[in-house]
Design a protein around this motif. Sequence first.
Motif, short mmCIF file in Angstrom:
data_model
loop_
_atom_site.label_atom_id
_atom_site.label_comp_id
_atom_site.label_asym_id
_atom_site.label_seq_id
_atom_site.Cartn_x
_atom_site.Cartn_y
_atom_site.Cartn_z
N ASP B 39 -44.32 -73.12 13.87
CA ASP B 39 -43.21 -72.42 14.50
C ASP B 39 -43.35 -72.28 16.02
OD1 ASP B 39 -40.64 -71.19 14.37
OD2 ASP B 39 -41.60 -69.24 14.63
N SER B 41 -43.00 -75.44 17.84
CA SER B 41 -42.88 -76.86 18.17
C SER B 41 -42.14 -77.09 19.48
CB SER B 41 -42.19 -77.61 17.03
OG SER B 41 -40.84 -77.23 16.92
N HIS B 47 -41.98 -80.97 18.88
CA HIS B 47 -40.61 -81.17 18.37
C HIS B 47 -40.07 -82.55 18.77
CE1 HIS B 47 -39.60 -79.90 22.41
NE2 HIS B 47 -38.31 -80.07 22.20
N SER B 59 -43.33 -78.61 9.09
CA SER B 59 -43.24 -77.24 9.58
C SER B 59 -44.01 -76.33 8.62
CB SER B 59 -41.77 -76.83 9.63
OG SER B 59 -41.69 -75.43 9.73
#
Lengths: 273, 322
Positions: B39, B41, B47, B59
């Motif tokens: 959480d 990224s 990401h 994730s």
Amino acid sequence: MKKTSNVPELQEICRTVRRHIVTMITEAKSGHPGGSLSAVEILTTLFFDVLRHDPANPTWPERDRFILSKGHAAPVLYSVMAECGYTPIETLNTLRTIGSIYQGHPDRRYIPALEASTGSLGVGLSLGLGMAEAARLDKSPTRVFVVLGDGEIQEGQIWESAMYGAFHKLDNIVAILDYNRIQLDGWVKDIMELEPLADKWRAFGWHVIEVDGHDVAKLQGAFADAASTKGKPTILMAHTIKGKGVSFMENNPKFHGMAPTKEELAMALKEIG
Amino acid sequence: MAANGKYELKLGAATREAFGKALVELGKENPNVVVCDADLSKSTYTHWFGQEFPDRFFSCGIAESNMVSIGAGMSASGKIAFVASFAAFVMNKGFEQLRVTVAYPRVNLKVVGTHSGISIGEDGPSQMSVEDIGLACSLAGFTVICPSDEVSTFALVKAAAYFDGPVFIRVGRVKVASIYQPGHTFEIGKSIQLTDGNDVTIISHGLMVAEALKAVDVLAAEGIAARVIDMHTVKPIDRDAITKAAKDTGAIAVVEEHFVETGLGVRVAQVVAETHPCIMEFHGVGDCYAESGTPEQVLEKYHMNAAAVVETARRAVRRKSK
């Protein structure tokens, strides 16, 4: 190795495995008999019937993976793997001695066919999830089986992994809880109660199967049920008896982590038959 | 300009961005590369990989312990797995898992800690990682890397991916000065001497390397010729370069954006003590936790700048001449 689905044959292997366990722990003068004996039917059914594996080819990429997350039950794993032909039976009694491949807790450096080195509780289910993700990515038929202790699931990481497995819809992993209700300091209900446990796993999104963990035929049925469950992971809540098969060890917290004496070994072997 | 005009030190990308770019390139060239994030990224720049390769991006939620062991399981199944979070979280919350599920069975996992040091700034001490190098070095068999700029980060992340064994890479939040030109080559375990000089050696890594280069010019004006070494790999450390520096210059100053008692300095000192004892001075984050502020303010207040490097080097030279 010769695999079998025949229940009396599997039960006979269980007797052999129990003899190995109590003998090797007595020789070592330390170890964990209670939680090894409670998992005998689970591991024997897996290794001799359910798992797709080949001791002659332990690095076969599409093999199923097995992780003993409750690593202190190493004697049951060593006994079953030796009976499968992975490691020598004749040196099982070197358990816990210097230089032995049969280390106090499972150690991949000594037995490369082990999928994980365990002993610190709470990490095995996460490792299994990683293997299950890798298998799904590779479109491999590999399935992953992780044996958890009941005391072990007091660890927070287990519930992190429980969330992950359901959210990511990993149906190629099966957790098996050896629910013998005793941990080192005493009864689980007195240390840190887990109930209502099936409700907890269901709330976390898992398919829960409650099963008698000493009934080979019922375990076979439960593993088949797990294999046909799609879109979510499965946990077998295997109700077991700590020290199963040796009357004076059964449901006796003392034998969580204490070796039998030579006299107790003689009695134990007589009872196991 | 710094170090006699040799290095322009123009502001480049943050090392975390270079990490994110390297992951994308790795993803393109190798289908076996997978990435896990907890959480963060958009902050770690994983990401970018996640957008390009959604089926290979996992994730894990805010659960670093689980993420480390999942990465270990993927690596054990033959993947080149990266796990990333803020250095403070992946190293502290994931340390037990790094020890028993990565280091002990020697699993081929790549661990990346971003937002390291105190230069994260406004978020404050709970997010500031000043212990990660010490923790990573205490994991047997780990290789530990702290690159100084964009070019070296990109190259060393790629090198780590193809290196057989567990690796920790420390990167930062803020944009940092560019030291290397594109195309420069980097080898894990091989330090880089950036300036010549025989009066004192300044050994550093991360964003302090650029500060060391700025310090070289100030020292030169005082008649002190300083050798600067970028020790981008802390473990295994480049013993030859350290021994040569001790012999050639007789004085070594180590500067780092890390807890001074467990970082690069003590590791350099061990090599010096074992090979060629010489004068040594150390500068890093003291026995304290920093505070919120802009990165510039925090770095200034806690003396992570060229002025502090100059002072550390001067101390070493003064002791040598006594």
